[in-house]
Design an enzyme around this catalytic site. Sequence first.
Site, PDB file in Angstrom:
ATOM      1  N   ASP A 207       6.993   1.510   2.204  1.00  0.00           N
ATOM      2  CA  ASP A 207       6.873   0.114   1.164  1.00  0.00           C
ATOM      3  C   ASP A 207       7.626   0.626   0.012  1.00  0.00           C
ATOM      4  O   ASP A 207       8.368  -0.237  -0.714  1.00  0.00           O
ATOM      5  CB  ASP A 207       5.254   0.493   0.421  1.00  0.00           C
TER       6      ASP A 207
ATOM      7  N   ILE B  71       3.094  -6.051   3.003  1.00  0.00           N
ATOM      8  CA  ILE B  71       3.588  -4.826   3.756  1.00  0.00           C
ATOM      9  C   ILE B  71       2.471  -3.942   3.708  1.00  0.00           C
ATOM     10  O   ILE B  71       2.788  -2.827   3.855  1.00  0.00           O
ATOM     11  CB  ILE B  71       4.846  -4.503   3.237  1.00  0.00           C
TER      12      ILE B  71
ATOM     13  N   ASP C  85       0.881  -1.422   0.002  1.00  0.00           N
ATOM     14  CA  ASP C  85       0.152  -0.125  -0.125  1.00  0.00           C
ATOM     15  C   ASP C  85       0.948   1.322  -0.074  1.00  0.00           C
ATOM     16  O   ASP C  85       0.802   2.158   0.923  1.00  0.00           O
ATOM     17  CB  ASP C  85      -0.720   0.117   1.390  1.00  0.00           C
TER      18      ASP C  85
HETATM   19  O1  RIB Z   1       2.576   0.432  10.554  1.00  0.00           O
HETATM   20  C1  RIB Z   1       3.463   0.326   9.711  1.00  0.00           C
HETATM   21  C2  RIB Z   1       2.843  -0.234   8.467  1.00  0.00           C
HETATM   22  O2  RIB Z   1       1.647   0.552   7.946  1.00  0.00           O
HETATM   23  C3  RIB Z   1       3.605  -0.071   7.087  1.00  0.00           C
HETATM   24  O3  RIB Z   1       3.587  -1.081   6.296  1.00  0.00           O
HETATM   25  C4  RIB Z   1       3.359   1.228   6.537  1.00  0.00           C
HETATM   26  O4  RIB Z   1       3.534   1.300   5.178  1.00  0.00           O
HETATM   27  C5  RIB Z   1       1.717   1.190   7.053  1.00  0.00           C
HETATM   28  O5  RIB Z   1       1.231   0.384   5.795  1.00  0.00           O
HETATM   29 CA    CA Z   2       2.905  -0.630   3.882  1.00  0.00          CA
END
Ligand code: RIB
Ligand code: CA
Length: 292
Positions: free
Chosen positions: A12, A112, A7
């Site tokens: 990311d 992720i 996302d």
């Molecule tokens: O809490 C951190 C996560 O949440 C990471 O993956 C960040 O990109 C958000 O998606």
């Molecule tokens: Ca993320």
Amino acid sequence: MYLFDTDPGIDDAVAFLLALGAGAEVAGFCTVAGNVPEPVAAANTAALLAAAGRDLPVHRGAPRPILRELETAQRVHGEDGLGGALPRVPAPEGGPRAVERLLAFTGTLVAIGPLTNVATAVLCDRGWPRRVPRLVVMGGALAAGGNMSAAAEFNFHCDPEAAEIVLAAGFPEVLLVPLDCRRDLSFGPQHRDRLRGMHSPLAALAERLLAGWHGRIAAGGVTIYDAVAWMAASHPDLFTWEDLHVRVDTARGLAYGASIADRRAAAPPPNVRVYAGVDAARYWEGFFASLA
Ligand code: RIB
Ligand code: CA
């Protein structure tokens, strides 16, 4: 072979740069609503790939969590999700959608973002997890507190039901990288200065992406959580892992989305290997070598 479910999101995007810079075999990117609405996540993935000079498939995924309303983290990643670092490009269309691509994938899945796509794939084919030898998840918070609520980390808070489904799905190996890794892996001013001194295209891109977090870096450091998840996927030997039984609270209360580890003798068998430590020197060497 690696497949990202993502996302983007500044961290990311940094994880993508590490994978591309390391020459890893990346099959593509499945996008999911989380930090930003899903079309923005898809556009950001395309923008990052264009900036890195790579042409890899982007598979469009869930526009919202399974049950709860979408709550983005644009206050952390900027309205565009990348801190304004890259020129805007249209969200790619066409080709296999995220769930279809996930169900056909049999390598290392690097999740992720919120787990909406991954959970949906599990519900479509309960036998699929057995065909994925390793799932790496950035999510949860055990000893550390939450970042989206007092108890819950963003990815699990965004779609708690998805996280609970995925952790219970029977993947042969789940490496869980929770917020707890921030105790060991903060990207601080010294890391920013090293990045500035590298003069490689990927390092310059990473610096542009992290500029949105300049204040937090200068104030002591930020943890680039998705980069940690990527390093765990590609170099699990840099880390120590604790086998635990972890579930996610799906009650709509104060701890909605919280990750709960059961450390009792009577606990059910472990379902995840949880981050327990890292060789930080080797981690940073691998991090910077990937951007060189
Ligand atoms: O809490 C951190 C996560 O949440 C990471 O993956 C960040 O990109 C958000 O998606
Ligand atoms: Ca993320």
